[in-house]
Design a protein around this motif. Structure first.
Motif, PDB file in Angstrom:
ATOM      1  N   SER A 323       1.183  -1.586  -0.487  1.00 29.09           N
ATOM      2  CA  SER A 323      -0.065   0.210   0.262  1.00 29.09           C
ATOM      3  C   SER A 323       0.781   1.351   0.323  1.00 29.09           C
ATOM      4  O   SER A 323       2.438   1.366   0.032  1.00 29.09           O
ATOM      5  CB  SER A 323      -0.919  -0.204   1.332  1.00 29.09           C
ATOM      6  OG  SER A 323      -0.062   0.331   2.277  1.00 29.09           O
ATOM      7  N   VAL A 324       0.489   2.887  -0.373  1.00 32.34           N
ATOM      8  CA  VAL A 324       1.455   3.555  -0.414  1.00 32.34           C
ATOM      9  C   VAL A 324       0.575   4.496   0.480  1.00 32.34           C
ATOM     10  O   VAL A 324      -0.446   4.497   0.505  1.00 32.34           O
ATOM     11  CB  VAL A 324       1.601   3.777  -2.363  1.00 32.34           C
ATOM     12  CG1 VAL A 324      -0.392   4.373  -2.940  1.00 32.34           C
ATOM     13  CG2 VAL A 324       2.332   5.386  -2.173  1.00 32.34           C
ATOM     14  N   GLY A 331      -2.787  16.491   5.560  1.00 28.11           N
ATOM     15  CA  GLY A 331      -2.881  15.282   5.981  1.00 28.11           C
ATOM     16  C   GLY A 331      -2.353  13.705   5.087  1.00 28.11           C
ATOM     17  O   GLY A 331      -1.883  13.649   4.319  1.00 28.11           O
ATOM     18  N   GLU A 332      -2.762  12.530   5.871  1.00 29.64           N
ATOM     19  CA  GLU A 332      -1.999  11.448   4.983  1.00 29.64           C
ATOM     20  C   GLU A 332      -3.561  10.588   4.864  1.00 29.64           C
ATOM     21  O   GLU A 332      -4.238  10.770   4.916  1.00 29.64           O
ATOM     22  CB  GLU A 332      -1.216  10.654   6.112  1.00 29.64           C
ATOM     23  CG  GLU A 332      -0.544  10.458   6.788  1.00 29.64           C
ATOM     24  CD  GLU A 332       0.373  10.162   7.969  1.00 29.64           C
ATOM     25  OE1 GLU A 332       1.516  11.124   8.122  1.00 29.64           O
ATOM     26  OE2 GLU A 332       0.176   9.481   8.229  1.00 29.64           O
ATOM     27  N   ARG A 333      -3.087  10.252   3.615  1.00 27.61           N
ATOM     28  CA  ARG A 333      -3.659   8.888   3.386  1.00 27.61           C
ATOM     29  C   ARG A 333      -3.568   7.308   2.915  1.00 27.61           C
ATOM     30  O   ARG A 333      -2.113   7.738   2.071  1.00 27.61           O
ATOM     31  CB  ARG A 333      -4.909   9.133   2.458  1.00 27.61           C
ATOM     32  CG  ARG A 333      -4.993   9.784   1.434  1.00 27.61           C
ATOM     33  CD  ARG A 333      -5.552  10.475   0.248  1.00 27.61           C
ATOM     34  NE  ARG A 333      -5.168  11.187  -1.137  1.00 27.61           N
ATOM     35  CZ  ARG A 333      -5.549  10.468  -2.492  1.00 27.61           C
ATOM     36  NH1 ARG A 333      -6.322   9.225  -2.029  1.00 27.61           N
ATOM     37  NH2 ARG A 333      -5.508  10.987  -3.566  1.00 27.61           N
ATOM     38  N   ALA A 339      -4.142   0.744  -6.379  1.00 26.81           N
ATOM     39  CA  ALA A 339      -5.696   1.235  -7.264  1.00 26.81           C
ATOM     40  C   ALA A 339      -4.971   3.149  -6.965  1.00 26.81           C
ATOM     41  O   ALA A 339      -5.224   3.926  -7.332  1.00 26.81           O
ATOM     42  CB  ALA A 339      -6.673   1.599  -5.656  1.00 26.81           C
ATOM     43  N   PHE A 340      -3.557   3.173  -7.342  1.00 29.59           N
ATOM     44  CA  PHE A 340      -3.260   4.369  -6.867  1.00 29.59           C
ATOM     45  C   PHE A 340      -3.057   4.736  -8.695  1.00 29.59           C
ATOM     46  O   PHE A 340      -3.210   5.927  -9.182  1.00 29.59           O
ATOM     47  CB  PHE A 340      -1.306   4.097  -6.778  1.00 29.59           C
ATOM     48  CG  PHE A 340      -0.785   5.414  -6.258  1.00 29.59           C
ATOM     49  CD1 PHE A 340      -1.118   7.259  -5.940  1.00 29.59           C
ATOM     50  CD2 PHE A 340       0.196   5.145  -7.769  1.00 29.59           C
ATOM     51  CE1 PHE A 340      -0.546   8.071  -6.494  1.00 29.59           C
ATOM     52  CE2 PHE A 340       1.058   6.742  -7.719  1.00 29.59           C
ATOM     53  CZ  PHE A 340       0.653   7.689  -7.397  1.00 29.59           C
ATOM     54  N   GLY A 352      -0.475  18.648  -4.604  1.00 27.00           N
ATOM     55  CA  GLY A 352      -0.160  19.063  -3.311  1.00 27.00           C
ATOM     56  C   GLY A 352       0.209  18.072  -2.420  1.00 27.00           C
ATOM     57  O   GLY A 352       0.993  17.806  -1.084  1.00 27.00           O
ATOM     58  N   GLU A 353      -0.067  16.782  -3.184  1.00 22.68           N
ATOM     59  CA  GLU A 353       0.396  15.424  -1.986  1.00 22.68           C
ATOM     60  C   GLU A 353       1.732  15.098  -3.125  1.00 22.68           C
ATOM     61  O   GLU A 353       1.998  14.521  -3.765  1.00 22.68           O
ATOM     62  CB  GLU A 353      -0.655  14.500  -2.145  1.00 22.68           C
ATOM     63  CG  GLU A 353      -1.936  14.578  -1.802  1.00 22.68           C
ATOM     64  CD  GLU A 353      -2.768  13.496  -1.660  1.00 22.68           C
ATOM     65  OE1 GLU A 353      -3.789  13.409  -0.964  1.00 22.68           O
ATOM     66  OE2 GLU A 353      -2.481  12.777  -2.693  1.00 22.68           O
TER      67      GLU A 353
END
Ligand SMILES: Cc1cc2nc3c(=O)[nH]c(=O)nc-3n(C[C@H](O)[C@H](O)[C@H](O)COP(=O)(O)OP(=O)(O)OC[C@H]3O[C@@H](n4cnc5c(N)ncnc54)[C@H](O)[C@@H]3O)c2cc1C
Ligand code: FES
Ligand code: FES
Length: 482
Positions: A323-324, A331-333, A339-340, A352-353
């Motif tokens: 997972s990434v 924030g984070e997810r 799925a990326f 911005g991520e």
């Protein structure tokens, strides 16, 4: 107000201002410093003529030496470090460095164009590996091409350079040099500007988060092994770059009893020992990923975010259930790596991520894993097909299957039909043949210069058969497939 870029060039301090942030180290050396030992061949990281060494203190204060390609490395990334070029190797008494002397003694140079690059790769080898095997030597030279001499005398020089023992300028006073680099220490990250173009190099995750919030549209730079080519080949210019290379938290690699967590800023060279330990076949793949100078810069996060359909990192990571973790202004997810990837070069990443971390489950009892790269050359080549296979077997049946491929679709992609054809069935040749039929329906690959669609499909199905052979034993396999 702009900071200057400060670093050691060989033994001398340099303070640089006024050059565009995407000036390459090679352009700087040849154009500004008139140090023309470092050559330009391809300007894309492929030939090694431009190889230089970057030195940085490690946690114990000793210097680490890394060969890198100066043609695709941007100058501001040298801030706080030492740049060593072929001109800097000679001792105070003008004696050649053992790597140079061995090249002379072994007649390992003809036209000489490639020679400084070879010398720098040998220099890095000598100061990182006290007794390399032949395989280590071949690896160390995998990124250097020579069209005249032939490799035999160069490989001989690699062995011979150890004969002279110590006594060169780089054996002893490295701590002293590391101490001198302390003069470049910064409390907050470099903010460098020239020609209206900005280069920001945060030094902590907090600093990075604030900068991403302030500039969500800025371009992200990590190792630059893809990014460098946007400049040298596509002649693009960038208003603002945010460089991740100084954020130590992004390079962290940790291991628990169930998972490993790989910081997106870790280089492929840095994670190689861990991959070798848990998934030897993944390690083998990474030894065929570009060359050591590229792997010393190239990061996992860059490989994922670049979203190339033929990137070598995503297929094994997807098959292993990675997972990434994305970090951005809100924030984070976390999401499964498969799925990326949405479509050709389109990902789930929002403005911005950044890709911050890759989380990988460790092998459990009954699990089998292999990844195979098929390319025209062994070293320094891009995959035509990369196939990764992960299974969990229970009582002779396939309990779980994850098959992921590069080079077969617009994104790195799982073979869902083939996976379904495997799960719940015995792990035998009949099941594999049924899965191979399904696998051929999973993808509609392209014809291109690397391979035809037909070749790709045939190769993918044969890799599945190979995986079966390797996990069940060759004798078994000969019976199964004739
Ligand atoms: C000669 C050569 C050989 C190569 N061989 C191979 C090979 O065999 N296999 C292979 O897979 N690749 C290969 N590559 C491609 C490249 O080395 C890899 O994709 C590498 O991992 C990219 O990482 P980087 O840190 O250099 O990324 P960069 O070049 O810095 O960035 C790549 C892209 O990702 C973005 N980015 C970088 N890091 C992040 C992040 N953390 N979050 C969000 N966005 C980010 C950048 O904005 C950019 O768009 C090769 C490249 C060269 C030049
Ligand atoms: S000039 Fe060819 S690798 Fe840099
Ligand atoms: S000596 Fe001419 S390319 Fe190597």
């Amino acid at each position: 107000m702009t900071d200057a870029i400060r670093f050691l060039l060989n033994g001398e301090a340099r303070v640089v201002e006024g050059l565009d942030p995407t000036t390459t180290v090679l352009e700087y050396l040849r154009g500004r410093e008139r140090l023309c030992g470092t050559k330009e061949g391809c300007a894309e990281g492929d030939c090694g003529a431009c190889t230089v060494v970057v030195a940085e203190p490690d946690d114990n204060g000793a210097l680490t030496y890394k060969a890198v390609n100066s043609c695709i490395r941007f100058l501001p990334t040298l801030d706080g470090k030492q740049l060593i070029t072929v001109e800097g190797l000679k001792g105070a008494d003008d004696a050649l460095h053992p790597a140079q002397q061995a090249m002379v003694d072994c007649h390992a140079s003809q036209c000489g164009y490639c020679t400084p690059g070879f010398v720098m790769s040998l220099f890095a080898l000598r100061h990182t590996n006290p007794s390399p095997s032949r395989e280590d030597i071949l690896q160390a030279l995998a990124g250097n091409l020579c069209r005249c001499t032939g490799y035999r005398p160069i490989i001989e020089a690699a062995t011979r350079m150890y004969d002279s023992g110590s006594g060169n300028a780089f054996d002893a006073p490295t701590r002293q040099t590391a101490g001198r680099m302390g003069q470049f220490d910064r409390l907050v990250g470099l903010r460098y500007e020239a020609n209206g173009h900005e280069f920001i190099a945060p030094r902590s995750l907090d600093e990075l988060t604030a900068v991403l919030k302030q500039h969500p549209q800025a371009h992200i730079l990590a190792g630059g092994t893809d990014f460098g080519l946007f400049v040298t080949k596509q002649h693009r210019r960038f208003d603002r770059l945010i460089y991740l290379g100084e954020v130590a938290e992004l390079r962290t690699v940790t291991e628990s009893t169930t998972h490993v967590e790989l910081g997106a800023g870790a280089t492929w060279s840095a994670v190689l020992p861990l991959l070798d330990r848990h998934w030897p076949s993944f390690g083998e793949l990474i030894r065929r990923f570009a060359s050591p100078p590229i792997r010393n810069s190239a990061t996992l996060g860059g490989n994922i975010a670049n979203a190339s359909p033929i990137g070598d990192g995503p297929p094994p990571l997807i098959a292993l259930g990675a997972s990434v973790l994305l970090l951005g202004p809100d924030g984070e997810r976390e999401l499964p790596l498969d799925a990326f990837f949405h479509d050709y070069r389109r990902t789930d990443r929002r403005p911005g991520e950044i890709v911050a971390l890759i989380r990988l489950p460790l092998p459990v009892p009954g699990s089998e894993f292999a990844v195979y790269k098929v390319s025209k050359r062994l070293d320094q080549d891009i995959s035509a097909v990369c196939g990764a296979f992960a299974l969990r077997l229970q009582n002779g049946l396939v309990a779980e299957a994850r098959l992921a491929f590069g080079g077969m679709a617009a994104t790195p992609k799982r073979a869902r039909l083939a996976e379904n054809a495997l799960v719940g069935r015995p792990w035998n040749a009949a099941t594999v043949e049924a899965a191979a039929v399904a696998l051929a329906r999973d993808f509609t690959p392209l014809d291109d210069m690397r391979a035809s669609a037909r070749y790709r499909t045939l190769t993918a199905t044969n890799l599945l058969r190979r995986f079966h052979l390797e996990t069940t034993g060759a004798a078994n396999a000969r019976i199964a497939y004739g």
